[in-house]
Design a protein around this motif. Structure first.
Motif, PDB file in Angstrom:
ATOM      1  N   THR A  96       4.381 -36.631 -44.461  1.00 27.86           N
ATOM      2  CA  THR A  96       5.028 -36.286 -43.208  1.00 27.86           C
ATOM      3  C   THR A  96       6.069 -35.220 -43.512  1.00 27.86           C
ATOM      4  O   THR A  96       6.831 -35.355 -44.477  1.00 27.86           O
ATOM      5  N   SER A 122       8.809 -32.801 -36.756  1.00 25.54           N
ATOM      6  CA  SER A 122       8.551 -34.001 -37.542  1.00 25.54           C
ATOM      7  C   SER A 122       7.138 -34.456 -37.216  1.00 25.54           C
ATOM      8  O   SER A 122       6.810 -34.711 -36.058  1.00 25.54           O
ATOM      9  N   GLY A 123       6.284 -34.503 -38.237  1.00 21.06           N
ATOM     10  CA  GLY A 123       4.896 -34.889 -38.038  1.00 21.06           C
ATOM     11  C   GLY A 123       4.104 -34.666 -39.304  1.00 21.06           C
ATOM     12  O   GLY A 123       4.660 -34.483 -40.383  1.00 21.06           O
ATOM     13  N   ALA A 124       2.803 -34.644 -39.158  1.00 16.05           N
ATOM     14  CA  ALA A 124       1.913 -34.460 -40.306  1.00 16.05           C
ATOM     15  C   ALA A 124       2.215 -33.146 -41.017  1.00 16.05           C
ATOM     16  O   ALA A 124       2.515 -32.126 -40.384  1.00 16.05           O
ATOM     17  N   ASP A 151       3.577 -41.083 -47.102  1.00 15.00           N
ATOM     18  CA  ASP A 151       3.222 -42.178 -46.208  1.00 15.00           C
ATOM     19  C   ASP A 151       2.789 -43.410 -46.996  1.00 15.00           C
ATOM     20  O   ASP A 151       2.394 -43.321 -48.162  1.00 15.00           O
TER      21      ASP A 151
END
Length: 171
Positions: A96, A122-124, A151
């Motif tokens: 992330t 904010s994310g993959a 993750d």
């Protein structure tokens, strides 16, 4: 047990030629400019910058690597820029990405939360993109706090590298 062998990051800037057409009346002049984006503490304008400050080995699920990245307008025209893309050499390693602006490099410590941060993304990690363009005047800079978090579904003994691509336009 460590899950991730090594994360190595680099940044890349995209380059483009740009032009415009305008009719010039008698007595008017033409002024040209330079659009140039630089990254890192030294403000390098090379096409690829090894962002080794974000590399980390022996990570376990939930662990993160965090480092500041200075983005500078090294041209002489106002520009707008953004993180255009992030890729990983091994996209099966689930990371992330969190990108925030901070007041200075010290506000983005290797451990702990950044101080005075404004989150932009904010994310993959794979396909990450900051949607809004950020304005910088000629000679101005901004510090991004880049955080890669492993993750919980990460497989043991895997590794990846990441590449960040930035785009800039006259603004």
């Amino acid at each position: 047990m460590p899950v991730l062998g090594l994360i190595f990051f680099s940044t890349q800037q995209t380059g483009a030629l740009w032009s415009d057409t305008e009719n010039i009346a008698e007595g008017q002049s033409i002024t040209s400019g330079t659009l140039d984006i630089a990254v890192g503490a030294g403000g390098t304008t090379q096409a690829s910058y090894p962002f080794t400050a974000l590399a980390k080995s022996g990570m376990t699920p939930g662990a993160f690597a965090q480092a500041p990245l200075t983005v500078r307008n090294s041209g002489n025209v106002a520009m707008r820029y953004r993180l255009q893309n992030a890729n990983q050499s091994n996209p099966a390693v689930p990371l992330t990405l969190t990108v925030s602006t901070v007041p200075n490099e010290a506000a983005c410590p290797a451990t702990g939360n950044p101080s005075g941060a404004t989150q932009l993304y904010s994310g993959a990690m794979v396909g990450a993109q900051v949607p809004q363009l950020r304005a910088l005047a000629p000679g101005a800079s901004e510090v991004l706090c880049m955080r890669g978090t492993l993750d919980s579904s990460a497989a043991p003994n895997t590794s990846t590298t990441a590449t960040f691509t930035f785009a800039a336009e006259v603004g």
